[in-house]
Scaffold this active site. Structure first.
Site, PDB file in Angstrom:
ATOM      1  NE  ARG A 178      -3.500   0.652   2.305  1.00  0.00           N
ATOM      2  CZ  ARG A 178      -4.350   0.371   3.675  1.00  0.00           C
ATOM      3  NH1 ARG A 178      -4.614  -0.415   4.274  1.00  0.00           N
ATOM      4  NH2 ARG A 178      -5.358   1.660   3.482  1.00  0.00           N
ATOM      5  CB  CYS A 231      -2.208   3.969   9.276  1.00  0.00           C
ATOM      6  SG  CYS A 231      -4.211   4.791  10.393  1.00  0.00           S
TER       7      CYS A 231
END
Length: 274
Positions: A178, A231
């Site tokens: 990611r 995050c």
């Protein structure tokens, strides 16, 4: 601030003490807002209450990201409903090594609200079963409400403007795929905030789902004079902050909006690759 972790044997002893901790089940599943309560209902640590990621630990999703911080009044009401007060120790657990809501709850209680005695059960529900302990089922009577009004420490987190002010090392707690922009299963834009480094929250744990030793974490965690953790939506980033606490290192600040807020403005930069 108390030691950030508690073991199964320590928890069992604490639950039998004169002042047992307020035990909060923080299990959750992204994309299923009802899963956490259902898991708690089916089987939970004896004496625990459910603390919900979407309803107690987050505000409504929107411009602030997928899991923005709730306002002070809403979080205070959740704590009071659960009988949380400074004189009562708190223990939090989940079933993902603390990577999801348990670490988020720890940060919100210990760092933001300033509760003096909050710990995460290292290994969570799996460690409890591994120690030969049993689970309970179904509902239980609501706890006596508290009247605690925390004195919130907003210096523990930063907004977009604070992030863009620069000078801090940005640590991204998402997976390398990611971070590099090779895969993005949740948010509409892939990549990372320019200048960030990748330290996946899973790297804080052993293969058994428990935190690595303080010494090992101290050598692995990124080091800088100032660190900001983020995050996808400000949840697993709290696991990064918890790891710094376990290591005895100065705590990073949290960027609660994280990637899901950052990408809402197309003028903000997006980086890919390492």
């Amino acid at each position: 601030m108390s030691a950030p972790l508690i073991t199964a044997s320590e928890l069992a002893e604490a639950l039998d003490s004169r002042l047992p901790p307020r035990l909060l089940d923080c299990r959750a599943r992204l994309g299923d807002a009802d899963a956490g309560h259902s898991l708690w209902w089916e089987a939970h640590l004896p004496g625990s209450y459910h603390l919900d990621l979407d309803r107690d630990l987050s505000g409504p999703p929107g411009q602030g990201g997928r899991h923005p911080l709730p306002n002070r009044e809403a979080f205070t009401a959740s704590l009071q409903r659960l009988g949380v007060a400074p004189e009562v120790p708190v223990v939090l657990y989940d079933d993902m090594g603390g990577q999801l809501a348990a670490a988020r709850a720890w940060w919100m209680l210990a760092c933001w609200a300033g509760h003096p005695d909050v710990r995460v059960f290292d290994g969570g529900i799996k460690a409890w079963l591994g120690a030969g302990e049993e689970l309970s089922e179904g509902d239980r009577a609501a706890p006596h409400a508290s009247a605690w009004v925390p004195g919130f420490h907003d210096e523990q987190w930063v907004d977009v403007a604070g992030l863009q002010a620069g000078g801090a090392l940005l640590v991204d707690a998402r997976s390398p795929e990611r971070f590099r922009g090779e895969a993005e299963p949740i948010d509409p834009v892939a990549g990372h905030i320019p200048g960030a480094v990748c330290r996946p929250s899973a790297d804080n744990l052993t293969p058994y789902g428990r935190f690595k030793t303080a010494a090992q974490l101290a050598t692995e965690l990124p080091e800088a004079e100032e660190v900001i953790a983020y995050c996808g939506s400000g949840v697993t980033a709290c696991h990064t902050i918890l790891a710094y606490a376990v290591a005895g290192r100065p705590l990073p600040r949290l960027y609660p909006g994280s990637w899901s807020e950052w990408i809402r403005d197309p003028s903000r930069g997006v980086a890919t690759g390492d």
